[in-house]
Design a protein around this motif. Sequence first.
Motif, PDB file in Angstrom:
ATOM      1  N   ALA A  23      -0.717   9.436   0.700  1.00 50.15           N
ATOM      2  CA  ALA A  23       0.537  10.116   1.018  1.00 50.15           C
ATOM      3  C   ALA A  23       0.534  11.568   0.554  1.00 50.15           C
ATOM      4  CB  ALA A  23       1.709   9.371   0.368  1.00 50.15           C
ATOM      5  N   VAL A  26       2.466  14.521   2.229  1.00 48.10           N
ATOM      6  CA  VAL A  26       3.923  14.585   2.186  1.00 48.10           C
ATOM      7  C   VAL A  26       4.353  15.439   0.994  1.00 48.10           C
ATOM      8  CG1 VAL A  26       6.051  13.238   2.195  1.00 48.10           C
ATOM      9  CG2 VAL A  26       3.936  12.223   3.068  1.00 48.10           C
ATOM     10  N   LEU A  31       8.687  13.073  -0.397  1.00 49.98           N
ATOM     11  CA  LEU A  31       8.155  11.742  -0.681  1.00 49.98           C
ATOM     12  C   LEU A  31       9.090  10.981  -1.600  1.00 49.98           C
ATOM     13  CD1 LEU A  31       5.813   9.721  -0.459  1.00 49.98           C
ATOM     14  CD2 LEU A  31       4.736  10.874  -2.396  1.00 49.98           C
ATOM     15  N   ILE A  34      12.019   9.639   0.375  1.00 52.73           N
ATOM     16  CA  ILE A  34      11.648   8.457   1.156  1.00 52.73           C
ATOM     17  C   ILE A  34      11.554   7.228   0.249  1.00 52.73           C
ATOM     18  CG2 ILE A  34       9.856   7.396   2.581  1.00 52.73           C
ATOM     19  CD1 ILE A  34       9.129  10.239   3.534  1.00 52.73           C
ATOM     20  N   TRP A 196       8.084  16.161   8.989  1.00 57.72           N
ATOM     21  CA  TRP A 196       8.350  14.750   9.245  1.00 57.72           C
ATOM     22  C   TRP A 196       7.384  14.135  10.248  1.00 57.72           C
ATOM     23  CZ3 TRP A 196      11.458  12.305   6.030  1.00 57.72           C
ATOM     24  CH2 TRP A 196      12.400  13.067   5.306  1.00 57.72           C
ATOM     25  N   ASP A 197       6.523  14.942  10.812  1.00 60.05           N
ATOM     26  CA  ASP A 197       5.535  14.412  11.763  1.00 60.05           C
ATOM     27  C   ASP A 197       4.335  13.882  10.982  1.00 60.05           C
ATOM     28  OD1 ASP A 197       4.254  13.728  14.078  1.00 60.05           O
ATOM     29  OD2 ASP A 197       3.491  15.751  14.472  1.00 60.05           O
ATOM     30  N   LEU A 198       4.581  12.795  10.258  1.00 58.90           N
ATOM     31  CA  LEU A 198       3.576  12.248   9.354  1.00 58.90           C
ATOM     32  C   LEU A 198       2.679  11.249  10.080  1.00 58.90           C
ATOM     33  CD1 LEU A 198       5.935  11.557   6.319  1.00 58.90           C
ATOM     34  CD2 LEU A 198       4.567  13.609   6.744  1.00 58.90           C
ATOM     35  N   SER A 199       1.467  11.099   9.560  1.00 57.36           N
ATOM     36  CA  SER A 199       0.539  10.122  10.117  1.00 57.36           C
ATOM     37  C   SER A 199       0.997   8.710   9.752  1.00 57.36           C
ATOM     38  CB  SER A 199      -0.867  10.360   9.568  1.00 57.36           C
ATOM     39  OG  SER A 199      -0.907  10.088   8.182  1.00 57.36           O
ATOM     40  N   PHE A 200       0.417   7.727  10.429  1.00 55.61           N
ATOM     41  CA  PHE A 200       0.760   6.327  10.120  1.00 55.61           C
ATOM     42  C   PHE A 200       0.437   6.002   8.672  1.00 55.61           C
ATOM     43  CE2 PHE A 200      -0.685   1.939   9.603  1.00 55.61           C
ATOM     44  CZ  PHE A 200       0.457   1.241   9.991  1.00 55.61           C
ATOM     45  N   TRP A 203       3.096   7.502   6.335  1.00 50.82           N
ATOM     46  CA  TRP A 203       4.345   6.743   6.368  1.00 50.82           C
ATOM     47  C   TRP A 203       4.188   5.390   5.671  1.00 50.82           C
ATOM     48  CZ3 TRP A 203       9.038   8.195   6.812  1.00 50.82           C
ATOM     49  CH2 TRP A 203       9.417   9.250   7.635  1.00 50.82           C
ATOM     50  N   ALA A 206       4.015   5.921   1.923  1.00 50.01           N
ATOM     51  CA  ALA A 206       5.320   6.301   1.378  1.00 50.01           C
ATOM     52  C   ALA A 206       6.237   5.085   1.260  1.00 50.01           C
ATOM     53  CB  ALA A 206       5.959   7.371   2.260  1.00 50.01           C
ATOM     54  N   ILE A 207       6.232   4.241   2.286  1.00 51.13           N
ATOM     55  CA  ILE A 207       7.070   3.034   2.254  1.00 51.13           C
ATOM     56  C   ILE A 207       6.587   2.068   1.180  1.00 51.13           C
ATOM     57  CG2 ILE A 207       7.746   0.985   3.575  1.00 51.13           C
ATOM     58  CD1 ILE A 207       7.694   2.794   6.087  1.00 51.13           C
TER      59      ILE A 207
END
Length: 292
Positions: A23, A26, A31, A34, A196-200, A203, A206-207
Motif C-alpha cells: 500500500a 497511497v 491510507l 481508509i 484515488w486511482d489505486l491499483s487492486f 486497495w 488498505a482494506i
Amino acid sequence: MATFIGLVAIISWGVLAVLGVYASSVPPFQLLFICFSVSALLLFLKRLIKREPLFTLPKLTLTQWIVATSGLFGFHFCYFLALRYAPPIEASLIAYLWPLLLGIAVANAHQRLFAVIGGALGFIGCGILVTGGESIQFNSEFTLGYGLAFICALIWSGYSWFMAGTKSDVEDIGWISIAVAVLALGSHLALESSYWDLSFNAWASAILLGLGPVGGAFYLWDIGLKFGNRQLLASLSFATPVISSIALFLFGISTLSTAISIAIVLIMVGALISNAVPALIMKRRLRQAANA
C-alpha cells in the motif's frame, strides 16, 4: 483468553510492514482515512449481524473521547511526521519505547523494578533487530524527528494505560474510529495530494490494514488491556518487529538475519523477568507468611 486476544493484536501489528509495502503508493493520511473507515464499518457489521440498533451512540465521557481519539490519531500523526524529520531506523527505535513505558505504568509496586529490567532487555532486543546489530548515531539535525518519535511512545503507552483502566465498551472503538477517520481526511486534504486511482493490490492492502493492524487490532488490543494480563502483553509487544521481520521474509520481501534470534532470546528473557520472577517471589512470600 483475553490475553491471547491481545496477543493476536500484536501479531497483527507484526504484519503491518508487509501490507504497508503493497500500500506504499497511497499517501499516509489517505491510507489512515481508509483504514479507520474500515475499522468503523466493523462496528456496524457486528450490529447488523446481531440485529442490534445500528446507530445507538456510545456512552463515552468527554475525557474518554479526547484521550482515545488523540491516542489513535495522535500516534499515527506524530509517527508519519517523525519519519519525515528523522531517519526511519532511529525514529522507529525511539517509538518502540512504548512497551517499556506501558510495562512500567501497569506494573504493581513489587513488579516495577522487574518491569524496568525486563523492559530494558526487550528494548535492547528490539534495537538489535531494528538496527540489524549495527551501531546507530543520533544526529542533532534530526532532533525534531526524534522528539516526535518519543511523543509517539508517550502517546501509545498513555493511550493503552488509559484504556486498560477506563470503563468503556470495546465496540466504542468503532465510534472513535469515525472521529479518527475524519481527522485523517482533514490532514490528507491539507497536507497531501489526493490519489484515488489505486491499483487492486493497493486497495486490497488498505482494506486488510483496516481489518487488521490499523483498525480491527485496536478492538482486540482493548479486550486484552481490559480483561487480560497487561504486564505480559506489554512485554510481548517488543516481539512486534520480530514478527514483522519473519513476515517480510515469508513474503520474499527481505531476508532473515542472526539479529532475529538474539532479539527473540532477549525479548523472551525480558518477558520472564517482568512477569514470572515477580510472581514466583510473591508466591514464595505468601508461602512463608502461611508457614509463619
